[in-house]
Design a protein around this motif. Structure first.
Motif, PDB file in Angstrom:
ATOM      1  N   HIS A   4       0.836  -1.198   0.000  1.00 53.67           N
ATOM      2  CA  HIS A   4       0.000   0.000   0.000  1.00 53.67           C
ATOM      3  C   HIS A   4       0.874   1.252   0.000  1.00 53.67           C
ATOM      4  O   HIS A   4       1.941   1.291   0.609  1.00 53.67           O
ATOM      5  N   SER A   5       0.364   2.265  -0.681  1.00 49.79           N
ATOM      6  CA  SER A   5       1.125   3.501  -0.851  1.00 49.79           C
ATOM      7  C   SER A   5       1.156   4.309   0.435  1.00 49.79           C
ATOM      8  O   SER A   5       0.303   4.161   1.322  1.00 49.79           O
ATOM      9  N   ALA A   6       2.138   5.186   0.544  1.00 52.19           N
ATOM     10  CA  ALA A   6       2.265   6.060   1.713  1.00 52.19           C
ATOM     11  C   ALA A   6       1.254   7.199   1.617  1.00 52.19           C
ATOM     12  O   ALA A   6       0.901   7.661   0.530  1.00 52.19           O
ATOM     13  N   ALA A   7       0.781   7.628   2.751  1.00 53.02           N
ATOM     14  CA  ALA A   7      -0.167   8.742   2.792  1.00 53.02           C
ATOM     15  C   ALA A   7       0.554  10.045   2.480  1.00 53.02           C
ATOM     16  O   ALA A   7       1.710  10.231   2.870  1.00 53.02           O
ATOM     17  N   LYS A   8      -0.129  10.931   1.804  1.00 52.20           N
ATOM     18  CA  LYS A   8       0.460  12.209   1.422  1.00 52.20           C
ATOM     19  C   LYS A   8       0.349  13.211   2.577  1.00 52.20           C
ATOM     20  O   LYS A   8      -0.404  13.011   3.531  1.00 52.20           O
ATOM     21  N   ALA A   9       1.100  14.280   2.444  1.00 57.69           N
ATOM     22  CA  ALA A   9       1.010  15.347   3.446  1.00 57.69           C
ATOM     23  C   ALA A   9      -0.392  15.955   3.388  1.00 57.69           C
ATOM     24  O   ALA A   9      -0.993  16.095   2.317  1.00 57.69           O
ATOM     25  N   GLY A  10      -0.915  16.310   4.544  1.00 55.79           N
ATOM     26  CA  GLY A  10      -2.254  16.890   4.585  1.00 55.79           C
ATOM     27  C   GLY A  10      -2.876  16.745   5.961  1.00 55.79           C
ATOM     28  O   GLY A  10      -2.200  16.420   6.949  1.00 55.79           O
ATOM     29  N   THR A  11      -4.172  17.000   6.014  1.00 55.63           N
ATOM     30  CA  THR A  11      -4.926  16.947   7.270  1.00 55.63           C
ATOM     31  C   THR A  11      -5.703  15.644   7.328  1.00 55.63           C
ATOM     32  O   THR A  11      -6.360  15.247   6.347  1.00 55.63           O
ATOM     33  N   TYR A  12      -5.680  15.001   8.493  1.00 57.96           N
ATOM     34  CA  TYR A  12      -6.331  13.703   8.678  1.00 57.96           C
ATOM     35  C   TYR A  12      -7.171  13.717   9.958  1.00 57.96           C
ATOM     36  O   TYR A  12      -6.968  14.541  10.853  1.00 57.96           O
ATOM     37  N   VAL A  13      -8.100  12.758  10.001  1.00 51.07           N
ATOM     38  CA  VAL A  13      -9.002  12.624  11.154  1.00 51.07           C
ATOM     39  C   VAL A  13      -8.957  11.180  11.634  1.00 51.07           C
ATOM     40  O   VAL A  13      -9.096  10.240  10.842  1.00 51.07           O
ATOM     41  N   ALA A  14      -8.788  11.005  12.943  1.00 52.48           N
ATOM     42  CA  ALA A  14      -8.787   9.669  13.551  1.00 52.48           C
ATOM     43  C   ALA A  14      -9.971   9.565  14.519  1.00 52.48           C
ATOM     44  O   ALA A  14     -10.254  10.496  15.286  1.00 52.48           O
ATOM     45  N   VAL A  15     -10.676   8.437  14.451  1.00 44.04           N
ATOM     46  CA  VAL A  15     -11.765   8.145  15.388  1.00 44.04           C
ATOM     47  C   VAL A  15     -11.621   6.693  15.822  1.00 44.04           C
ATOM     48  O   VAL A  15     -11.042   5.865  15.103  1.00 44.04           O
ATOM     49  N   VAL A  16     -12.155   6.379  16.994  1.00 47.74           N
ATOM     50  CA  VAL A  16     -12.234   4.997  17.444  1.00 47.74           C
ATOM     51  C   VAL A  16     -13.708   4.648  17.550  1.00 47.74           C
ATOM     52  O   VAL A  16     -14.531   5.465  17.989  1.00 47.74           O
ATOM     53  N   ARG A  17     -14.043   3.426  17.140  1.00 43.54           N
ATOM     54  CA  ARG A  17     -15.449   3.046  17.076  1.00 43.54           C
ATOM     55  C   ARG A  17     -15.632   1.589  17.463  1.00 43.54           C
ATOM     56  O   ARG A  17     -14.715   0.761  17.346  1.00 43.54           O
ATOM     57  N   THR A  18     -16.829   1.297  17.955  1.00 45.38           N
ATOM     58  CA  THR A  18     -17.275  -0.069  18.225  1.00 45.38           C
ATOM     59  C   THR A  18     -18.578  -0.254  17.446  1.00 45.38           C
ATOM     60  O   THR A  18     -19.068   0.705  16.831  1.00 45.38           O
ATOM     61  N   PRO A  19     -19.183  -1.441  17.457  1.00 46.34           N
ATOM     62  CA  PRO A  19     -20.473  -1.600  16.774  1.00 46.34           C
ATOM     63  C   PRO A  19     -21.557  -0.655  17.289  1.00 46.34           C
ATOM     64  O   PRO A  19     -22.517  -0.360  16.566  1.00 46.34           O
ATOM     65  N   ASP A  20     -21.422  -0.157  18.530  1.00 44.85           N
ATOM     66  CA  ASP A  20     -22.470   0.691  19.118  1.00 44.85           C
ATOM     67  C   ASP A  20     -22.003   2.090  19.486  1.00 44.85           C
ATOM     68  O   ASP A  20     -22.837   2.948  19.791  1.00 44.85           O
ATOM     69  N   LEU A  21     -20.696   2.352  19.471  1.00 48.36           N
ATOM     70  CA  LEU A  21     -20.184   3.642  19.939  1.00 48.36           C
ATOM     71  C   LEU A  21     -19.222   4.237  18.921  1.00 48.36           C
ATOM     72  O   LEU A  21     -18.647   3.528  18.098  1.00 48.36           O
ATOM     73  N   LYS A  22     -19.062   5.560  19.032  1.00 45.44           N
ATOM     74  CA  LYS A  22     -18.095   6.268  18.194  1.00 45.44           C
ATOM     75  C   LYS A  22     -17.569   7.460  18.979  1.00 45.44           C
ATOM     76  O   LYS A  22     -18.327   8.203  19.595  1.00 45.44           O
ATOM     77  N   SER A  23     -16.260   7.642  18.948  1.00 40.79           N
ATOM     78  CA  SER A  23     -15.644   8.727  19.713  1.00 40.79           C
ATOM     79  C   SER A  23     -15.712  10.038  18.946  1.00 40.79           C
ATOM     80  O   SER A  23     -16.163  10.101  17.795  1.00 40.79           O
ATOM     81  N   HIS A  24     -15.231  11.106  19.583  1.00 42.45           N
ATOM     82  CA  HIS A  24     -15.081  12.380  18.901  1.00 42.45           C
ATOM     83  C   HIS A  24     -13.902  12.282  17.907  1.00 42.45           C
ATOM     84  O   HIS A  24     -13.186  11.276  17.872  1.00 42.45           O
ATOM     85  N   LYS A  25     -13.699  13.309  17.110  1.00 44.09           N
ATOM     86  CA  LYS A  25     -12.653  13.300  16.107  1.00 44.09           C
ATOM     87  C   LYS A  25     -11.337  13.839  16.677  1.00 44.09           C
ATOM     88  O   LYS A  25     -11.323  14.841  17.400  1.00 44.09           O
ATOM     89  N   ALA A  26     -10.245  13.161  16.334  1.00 39.31           N
ATOM     90  CA  ALA A  26      -8.906  13.648  16.664  1.00 39.31           C
ATOM     91  C   ALA A  26      -8.243  14.087  15.351  1.00 39.31           C
ATOM     92  O   ALA A  26      -7.927  13.258  14.496  1.00 39.31           O
ATOM     93  N   ILE A  27      -8.069  15.392  15.183  1.00 42.64           N
ATOM     94  CA  ILE A  27      -7.532  15.952  13.929  1.00 42.64           C
ATOM     95  C   ILE A  27      -6.023  16.138  14.050  1.00 42.64           C
ATOM     96  O   ILE A  27      -5.541  16.652  15.068  1.00 42.64           O
ATOM     97  N   PHE A  28      -5.297  15.733  13.005  1.00 44.27           N
ATOM     98  CA  PHE A  28      -3.844  15.909  13.005  1.00 44.27           C
ATOM     99  C   PHE A  28      -3.372  16.161  11.571  1.00 44.27           C
ATOM    100  O   PHE A  28      -4.131  16.041  10.598  1.00 44.27           O
ATOM    101  N   HIS A  29      -2.076  16.505  11.437  1.00 47.24           N
ATOM    102  CA  HIS A  29      -1.527  16.881  10.131  1.00 47.24           C
ATOM    103  C   HIS A  29      -0.222  16.133   9.870  1.00 47.24           C
ATOM    104  O   HIS A  29       0.588  15.965  10.778  1.00 47.24           O
ATOM    105  N   LEU A  30      -0.062  15.704   8.651  1.00 45.75           N
ATOM    106  CA  LEU A  30       1.205  15.111   8.199  1.00 45.75           C
ATOM    107  C   LEU A  30       1.969  16.137   7.392  1.00 45.75           C
ATOM    108  O   LEU A  30       1.407  16.826   6.548  1.00 45.75           O
ATOM    109  N   ARG A  31       3.265  16.228   7.657  1.00 44.40           N
ATOM    110  CA  ARG A  31       4.144  17.159   6.914  1.00 44.40           C
ATOM    111  C   ARG A  31       5.188  16.375   6.149  1.00 44.40           C
ATOM    112  O   ARG A  31       5.529  15.252   6.498  1.00 44.40           O
TER     113      ARG A  31
END
Length: 211
Positions: free
Chosen positions: A184-211
């Motif tokens: 799989h290819s490497a992710a490009k520089a930019g803004t990304y969002v990470a979340v953790v989820r279960t079948p019944d729950l979902k967390s808030h968004k954690a925003i970060f940036h790759l340079r």
């Protein structure tokens, strides 16, 4: 004869006077009985019916109707026993990034927490497929911790009240997918969002940036 006729006339006059005095005056009857003649204006007004208010119908001393008692009655909540499966409403899921900007060569790291807020200990699955960290960029799905899971995917953990389950996740800055043998290819520089989820729950968004 003349004297007899005179006597008869006197008797007739007295009888007439008595009968005239015995006749009732209609106005006198109205006054005596206290029932005056109805006013024609009042007769035109509509009749008004007064309905008792709810407070009057249900006085403090009155017993409630069966229907009202059924509405007020609440079903009793069944007590949970320690060790039962956690109710999703009792769980709090969260994700925190260890940084906001990651320069070239630095891999993003995240801390995932799952907390039980109920009064008793419960159990839940925290395996890689049940507790998934997903990274996206816009509508593009970049990476998931549930892709290409090997070994036992299910992991049941005991969660005591207020003591969080903690997991650290590190992303290698590459995409992932169903094909685990592909490169799989490497992710490009930019803004990304990470979340953790279960079948019944979902967390808030954690925003970060790759340079």
């Amino acid at each position: 004869m003349v004297a007899l006729v005179g006597v008869l006339m006197v008797v007739a006059a007295v009888a007439w006077a008595c009968s005239a005095s015995g006749q009732d005056d209609p106005r006198a009857d109205d006054t005596a009985t206290g029932s005056p003649t109805p006013d024609p204006i009042l007769a035109l007004l509509p009749a008004v019916t007064v309905t008792p208010t709810p407070s009057a119908l249900h006085s403090p001393g009155a017993s409630p109707s069966p229907k009202a008692a059924a509405v007020k009655a609440k079903p009793k909540t069944r007590a949970r026993r320690p060790g039962q499966t956690c109710d999703p409403s009792d769980l709090v899921l969260d994700i925190r990034g260890q940084g906001e900007i990651y320069t070239r060569g630095n891999q993003p790291r995240f801390i995932v927490t799952l907390v039980n807020t109920s009064d008793v200990m419960c159990t839940t699955d925290v395996g890689a497929r049940a507790l998934e960290v997903r990274i996206t960029s816009g509508d593009d799905r970049i990476w998931s911790s549930a892709d290409c899971v090997s070994g036992e995917a299910k992991e049941i953990r005991r969660l005591d009240r207020g003591i969080p389950y903690v997991r650290q996740i590190e992303w290698n800055r590459h995409r992932s997918g169903d094909d685990c043998s592909a490169r799989h290819s490497a992710a490009k520089a930019g803004t990304y969002v990470a979340v953790v989820r279960t079948p019944d729950l979902k967390s808030h968004k954690a925003i970060f940036h790759l340079r």
